[in-house]
Write an enzyme that holds these catalytic residues in place. Sequence first.
Site, PDB file in Angstrom:
ATOM      1  N   CYS B 312      -6.609 -28.498  18.760  1.00  0.00           N
ATOM      2  CA  CYS B 312      -7.304 -27.390  18.079  1.00  0.00           C
ATOM      3  C   CYS B 312      -6.823 -27.307  16.625  1.00  0.00           C
ATOM      4  O   CYS B 312      -7.619 -27.140  15.698  1.00  0.00           O
ATOM      5  CB  CYS B 312      -7.009 -26.092  18.824  1.00  0.00           C
ATOM      6  SG  CYS B 312      -7.849 -24.680  18.131  1.00  0.00           S
ATOM      7  N   GLY B 313      -5.503 -27.465  16.437  1.00  0.00           N
ATOM      8  CA  GLY B 313      -4.944 -27.461  15.084  1.00  0.00           C
ATOM      9  C   GLY B 313      -5.510 -28.609  14.276  1.00  0.00           C
ATOM     10  O   GLY B 313      -5.947 -28.443  13.138  1.00  0.00           O
ATOM     11  N   TRP B 315      -8.252 -30.150  14.748  1.00  0.00           N
ATOM     12  CA  TRP B 315      -9.691 -29.959  14.498  1.00  0.00           C
ATOM     13  C   TRP B 315      -9.897 -29.228  13.164  1.00  0.00           C
ATOM     14  O   TRP B 315     -10.835 -29.496  12.430  1.00  0.00           O
ATOM     15  CB  TRP B 315     -10.311 -29.143  15.641  1.00  0.00           C
ATOM     16  CG  TRP B 315     -11.782 -28.894  15.446  1.00  0.00           C
ATOM     17  CD1 TRP B 315     -12.806 -29.687  15.848  1.00  0.00           C
ATOM     18  CD2 TRP B 315     -12.392 -27.761  14.794  1.00  0.00           C
ATOM     19  NE1 TRP B 315     -14.008 -29.138  15.497  1.00  0.00           N
ATOM     20  CE2 TRP B 315     -13.787 -27.959  14.843  1.00  0.00           C
ATOM     21  CE3 TRP B 315     -11.901 -26.621  14.174  1.00  0.00           C
ATOM     22  CZ2 TRP B 315     -14.691 -27.048  14.298  1.00  0.00           C
ATOM     23  CZ3 TRP B 315     -12.798 -25.720  13.630  1.00  0.00           C
ATOM     24  CH2 TRP B 315     -14.176 -25.934  13.690  1.00  0.00           C
ATOM     25  N   HIS B 316      -8.951 -28.312  12.861  1.00  0.00           N
ATOM     26  CA  HIS B 316      -9.097 -27.527  11.629  1.00  0.00           C
ATOM     27  C   HIS B 316      -8.892 -28.369  10.371  1.00  0.00           C
ATOM     28  O   HIS B 316      -9.370 -28.010   9.297  1.00  0.00           O
ATOM     29  CB  HIS B 316      -8.112 -26.353  11.624  1.00  0.00           C
ATOM     30  CG  HIS B 316      -8.543 -25.235  12.508  1.00  0.00           C
ATOM     31  ND1 HIS B 316      -8.173 -25.162  13.831  1.00  0.00           N
ATOM     32  CD2 HIS B 316      -9.343 -24.163  12.289  1.00  0.00           C
ATOM     33  CE1 HIS B 316      -8.712 -24.078  14.370  1.00  0.00           C
ATOM     34  NE2 HIS B 316      -9.428 -23.457  13.459  1.00  0.00           N
ATOM     35  N   GLY B 317      -8.170 -29.453  10.498  1.00  0.00           N
ATOM     36  CA  GLY B 317      -7.964 -30.285   9.320  1.00  0.00           C
ATOM     37  C   GLY B 317      -6.983 -31.403   9.596  1.00  0.00           C
ATOM     38  O   GLY B 317      -6.171 -31.319  10.531  1.00  0.00           O
TER      39      GLY B 317
END
Lengths: 386, 472
Positions: B312-313, B315-317
Site C-alpha cells: 500500500c505504501g 502504491w503511493h509512490g
Amino acid sequence: MKKFYQLFSIVFALLFLCLPLIKHIYTGDEIKSEENRNLTQMPSQAINLTSLSKYTSQFDTYLADQFGFRDAFIRTANRLRYRLFNEATSKQITMGKNGFIFLNSHSAKHLYSLINNVCDIKPLTKNLQDDAIKVFSKFIKLYENQGYQTGIAIIPTKSRIYPENLLNPQAEICQANTTTWLDKRVKEVTGRGIYYPLDKFRQWKSEFQVFLPAYFHWNGELPYRVAEDMMKNYWHIEPKLEVKSENTSVETDLKRFLFGLNIHDETKKYDYSPYKITSCKGAHCFKDLAHVYKRIIGFRYFKDSNTHRKLLILSDSFGAKITPHFIRGFDEVAMIELNRLKKKERLAFFESVLTIEKPTHFLLLFHDGGSKGRTLLLNNILSKYD
Amino acid sequence: MIFSSITFLFYFLPLFLLLYFITPFKNTVLLIASLFFYAWGEAQYVVLMLFSIGINFSFGLLIDKNSQTQTKIKQLFILSLGVIANLLLLGYFKYFNFISGDLLHIELSEPVHLPLGISFFTFQAISYLVDVYRKEAKVEKNIFNLALYISMFPQLIAGPIVRFKTVAKQIHNRLHTLDNISKGMRIFIIGLAQKALIANTVAITADEIFALPESALTTAVAWLGAFCYTFQIYFDFAGYSNMAIGLGLIMGFTFPKNFNYPYISQSITEFWRRWHMSLSTWFRDYLYIPLGGNRISPFRTYTNLMLVFLLCGLWHGAAWTFIFLGAYHGLFLMLERFKLSQLLDKLPAIIRHTYTLIVVVFGWVIFRAENLTQLQYYSKTLLGLGQGTSVLETIPTFFSHSLATTLTFAVLFSLPIFNYLKTQFKSTISNQQSVKTLSFHAIFEIFYLSIFLLSIVNIASGSYNPFIYFRF
C-alpha cells in the site's frame, strides 16, 4: 419549491461556469493587464505528439491569463482577503500595523528579501561589503577626475524608519538592529562620500510623515526636503526658488499588488507653475542615448536661469520623485532610470551618457535595498579602469 | 488538467456538460471527453491507456470464455497473466526508476516518465479481471464500454478506485434526474471548496515549512508544518474524490465514498477504514483476503498485514519514504491487532484519539519527506531533538490571519458537524412545504452557491501575477 431551488442553483452554477468562456469568445484576448506585465498569448500550434504536452501546458497558462471576467475575479479575491484578513493576495506585500503597507520583495521568489537586506537580517557578506565601499569610492573618484561633481545618494527605505509598523518577527529584528553594516561603513567611502540621510529621516519622523503608509517609494515632503538638503549640504548650492505646496490625495504605488483596492494616502504636492519650468518625459527626451539604452525611461526639467549647472541623475525608481525639486538649484536636471538597462548595454551606456549629456553634477541615487545590485553593476562597469 | 484549474472549470467542464446533456450519445461524448482529458495532460500516453484497455478487454473475454468450457486452473492461469500484464505496466512506469536508481544504483540517461493516473486505472483494470473471474461482474463485451470504465475522466487521475461491478449497469443504462444532478453538484462544490479554500491555503505554509533547511527548522514550526500538511493532504485528496463523485453523480454514476472523516478515528485500524476507502477495500478484497485474511495463524495474519501495508505504501509512490510509510502503518496495525486495541479500549476516547492523531500526523511527515535525510531531521525536530534555530522562520512568520481561519475551518470540517446539522434539520422537518422547511432549503442552496463562488474566486485569483515594474 425544493425543485425550484435545485433548478435555480444548477442554472446559476452553470451560468457562472459558462460566463468566462462566453466573455472570452466574445471579447477575444487581452494584451496588457493591471499587473504590469503582458498577458500570455495563444501559443503556436503543436507540431507533433511530443510537443503536444508542452503545448497543452502553455495553453493552460494562456487560458489562466485570458479567461473572461479575470479582472473582476481577482479584484473580488483581493478585496475579500483585505477586508477579512487585512492581507494582500500577493506575498510580496506585507500589510503592517497602523495601515502601513510594505513591499517586502521585488521578486516573488525571494520573499522578504528587501526588508531582510535593509534591516541586516540577511546582511551582505563581508566581501561584498568591502567591494561596495571600494567601488563606490572608485566611482566618485573616477568621475570627479573627469571633471564632474560626482556623488552617490543611498535612500533609506520605510522599514528602516518605521520598523515598529512591520509584522513580527521583522518588526522586532528591525527595531533591534538600529545600526546596520551600511550605517557603520558608509563613512568609509572616500572623496565626496555618500549622502545617506538615515539620521535625518529619523529626526524628521517627529516632524512629518516621512514615508506614506501605503507607499513603497517616497512622495511629497520627503523628496523635497532631501533635494534641498543635498543641494545645501552635499553640493553647497543654495536653492533659489520658493515653492508652495498643497495637500493632495495619492493612490498607493503598490496598487499592482492590491488590484481592486482603493487605498490612498494624504501627501503634499509642490507647485512649480509660477516658475517657467519646462519638462520632458519619456524616451524621446534622450534620443541621443537610444542607441546604447533601448528602453530608456527618463525625465528632463529646464529652467530659464544662468547658474550654468546641469545635474544628471542615474537612479532606480526612487529618482522620479526627487528630480523636479533639484531644478531649484540647477538650470537643467536630467534623470535616467537604470531599471531597464540590460546587462549588455551597461558599458556602452556609461561610456556615452556623460559625453552626450555633459552635466556639471553627476549623481547616482538608489534605495538602501539596492546596495548589492549597484555594487555588482558598478563593479561590472568600472572593472575596465583597474 | 486538474479539476481546480481554470482550463477545467471554465472551458472543459461547461463545454462537456453542454455536449453531454444535449446529445443522445452520452457514452460516446463521455469517452471522447475522457480521452481528451487524459491527452491534455499526457498526450503521448493515451496510446498506453488504449493498450491497457485492449489487453484487459481481451483478458476479460478469455477469462469469461474459459469459465464456461475449461478447468478452473486454466482460468486462473489466464487471470494471472492478465494481472501480471497490468502489474508489469505499472511496475515499469512507476518503479523502474526506483529499482534501477535506488536499488541497483544504475544511473539512467533518461528516466522513465510516470503517466498520470496509471496507479488508479491499473488497479481498476485488475479489479475488473478478478471480478469477472470470481463471477462478481459480467464480462464487458463492448470494448467502448470497458474503455469508458477505465478512462472515465472524473475518477481517472485521483480516484476513487471504482469497481467495474459498481458502475457496469450504469454504463449501459443510467438515469439523469434533477435530484442526482443537484446532489452531484453539491458534492462537487464541497470538493472544490475543500481543495480551493482549505487545501490550497494550508499547502502554502506546509510547502514553506517543509522547504526550510535543517538549520532553520524549530520544533514549533515543524509541528505547524506537519499539521498544515495533515490538513492539506486530507482536504486535497478528499476534495478531489468528492469532485469526482459529484461529477459522476451529475452524469448518473454512483462512485463509492472515499473518505469518512478519517481524523475522528480512535485507532489506526479505524483510520484505514475511513481513509481512501476505495484503496483499502481494494487491498482487502484483492490481496489480504486471498492471502488468508484473519482466518489463518496469527503469525501469518501479521505477516500478511505487513505485506499489504508495505505494498500500500509502495502504491503511493516509488521511494524509500513510501515503503517506510507502509511499514510504519503496518506496524501499528499489527500492534493494535496484537494487544494495543484491548489496551486502547480501556482508555478514554480523548487519549485514543490523541494517540491516533499523533501516529497519523507523524505518518504524513514520512509521506511528505523528500528523502530519508529530510525525514530524519524533521522527525528529530518534531521530537524536540533538532538543532535548528531561526529568528526569521518563527510561528508569527507563518501564522497569518488567513491561515488561522483556514485551520479553524479545517478542524471543524474534519468533524462530521455539517452532516450532524443536516440530519438534525431533516429530523425536525414535519411538513415538506412549511415555511421553515423551505427556508432551510434556501439557506442550504445559498450556502453551497456561496462557497462555490468563493472557491471560484480563489482559484481565479491564483493566476494573478503582478510586477511592480513593467515586464515585457
